[in-house]
Scaffold this active site. Sequence first.
Site, PDB file in Angstrom:
ATOM      1  N   CYS A 107      15.728   9.297  -7.850  1.00  0.00           N
ATOM      2  CA  CYS A 107      16.197   9.515  -6.475  1.00  0.00           C
ATOM      3  C   CYS A 107      15.344   8.701  -5.509  1.00  0.00           C
ATOM      4  O   CYS A 107      14.173   8.429  -5.778  1.00  0.00           O
ATOM      5  CB  CYS A 107      16.098  11.001  -6.147  1.00  0.00           C
TER       6      CYS A 107
ATOM      7  N   SER B 130      13.905   9.586  -2.877  1.00  0.00           N
ATOM      8  CA  SER B 130      12.704  10.300  -2.406  1.00  0.00           C
ATOM      9  C   SER B 130      11.508  10.082  -3.344  1.00  0.00           C
ATOM     10  O   SER B 130      10.361  10.116  -2.894  1.00  0.00           O
ATOM     11  CB  SER B 130      12.982  11.795  -2.273  1.00  0.00           C
TER      12      SER B 130
ATOM     13  N   HIS C 251      10.052   6.941  -2.187  1.00  0.00           N
ATOM     14  CA  HIS C 251       9.317   7.124  -0.927  1.00  0.00           C
ATOM     15  C   HIS C 251       7.871   7.550  -1.186  1.00  0.00           C
ATOM     16  O   HIS C 251       6.985   7.253  -0.396  1.00  0.00           O
ATOM     17  CB  HIS C 251      10.028   8.155  -0.038  1.00  0.00           C
TER      18      HIS C 251
ATOM     19  N   HIS D 269      12.411  14.961  -9.619  1.00  0.00           N
ATOM     20  CA  HIS D 269      12.762  16.294  -9.111  1.00  0.00           C
ATOM     21  C   HIS D 269      14.234  16.608  -9.310  1.00  0.00           C
ATOM     22  O   HIS D 269      14.694  17.656  -8.880  1.00  0.00           O
ATOM     23  CB  HIS D 269      12.399  16.385  -7.625  1.00  0.00           C
TER      24      HIS D 269
ATOM     25  N   CYS E 201      19.479  17.571  -7.101  1.00  0.00           N
ATOM     26  CA  CYS E 201      19.147  16.950  -5.807  1.00  0.00           C
ATOM     27  C   CYS E 201      20.329  16.225  -5.182  1.00  0.00           C
ATOM     28  O   CYS E 201      21.013  16.754  -4.320  1.00  0.00           O
ATOM     29  CB  CYS E 201      17.954  15.998  -5.904  1.00  0.00           C
TER      30      CYS E 201
END
Length: 383
Positions: free
Chosen positions: A47, A49, A52, A68, A175
């Site tokens: 993902c 994120s 990031h 996650h 997610c």
Amino acid sequence: MTTAGKVIKCKAAVLWELNKPFSIEEVEVAPPKANEVRIKIVATGICRSDDHVINGSFVQPLPIILGHEAAGIVESIGEGVTSVKPGDKVIPLFNPQCKKCKTCKHPTGNICIENDVTIASGTLKEGTTRFTCRGKSIHHFISTSTFTEYTVVDEFAVVKIDSSAPLEKVCLIGCGFSTGYGSAVKVAKVTPGSTCVVFGLGGVGLSVIIGCKSAGASRIIGVDINKDKFAKAKELGATECINPLDYKKPIQDVLVEMTENGVDFSFEVIGRLDTMMCVCVSSKTAAFACCNNAYGVCVIVGVPPNAQNLSINPMLILTGRTLKGAIFGGFKSKDDVPKLVSDVLAKKFKLDPLITHVSSLDKINEGFDMLRAGKSIRTVMTM
Ligand code: COD
Ligand code: ZN
């Protein structure tokens, strides 16, 4: 031979330093303590994120095991765990639901007090980690840590799902899919016959489109600076797609003209203010400004790196627009994740079109390179 109660040695992708590739390592995963669950991860998605964290815009303690968005099978449970047992198929919950805090008791709130997204402790609730590598403690990531063959989570951050669920697909419910789909059906509450616009056609934006379509929207406009994303968006329900780079005017003015004074619902699903072009200086303001001035609803889904501020003319609100946001699509994770899995089994929607690549943990760095190059929607790594 049972592994319960013993340390498990297994493979994991460890991030030791920012802006460096993951290192595939042998890690030691300690048994679960009281109210904890050890899970054998079967499939995990990549993902934005996670990326990031690597580039430093989502600050987390290092070294860390990221990941996650996953699904797996319970290997063992600690004392006091009652909601799952060894052998259960489960999804780890990056946005947990303890069912005891004020938010969990609220009818719609979903940022449980036990979440580690806003705190970034890098540990389990008890305050320590269960991962060790080369003699060093390795941090946990937002209550989950799934780029590993085995992980340990708190009981409030895992939920049992249907035993017939295909784990290599339903991992996306952990997610990306839920974040996008819920933003349309639960946060915006898209209405039949409405006009919607979705800024950003990555995995989450495409899931917003699936939600808008299932809620009966009659016009769904996709916006992206990468036109390669348009074909998939149309396959999933976008009725038209536009590229801000093809217009001299600000994209919100184009959209207001296209839709006779603005859309019913808009969604900002980019979260990358740093890379945005001058035609769309802030896609968040553009998403808000293209809503109908009397009743338009704008949902912020993407989070910009380093919490940049948004500057909005109050007149945009005074006339009647609504600006809102939610993480995890506004879903209460323990209650809603098993229902979303059942919806997949009942063929209410398909996750397959979102999975563009299937890979393995050893190829994790290639998976991230594809995401950064805009070549993948979701890469799912199976263990
Ligand atoms: N104008 C239009 N489109 C753009 C622009 C621009 N200026 N810049 C980039 N885009 C497009 C890209 O081409 C890409 O297609 C799309 O925007 C973004 O897609 P991805 O693939 O990078 O990202 P997704 O779909 O996986 O989305 C991730 C979020 C933005 C939702 C995510 O990063 C995020 O911010 N999540 C919210 C926070 C959250 O809930 N975090 C907890 C765990 S995810
Ligand atoms: Zn995510």
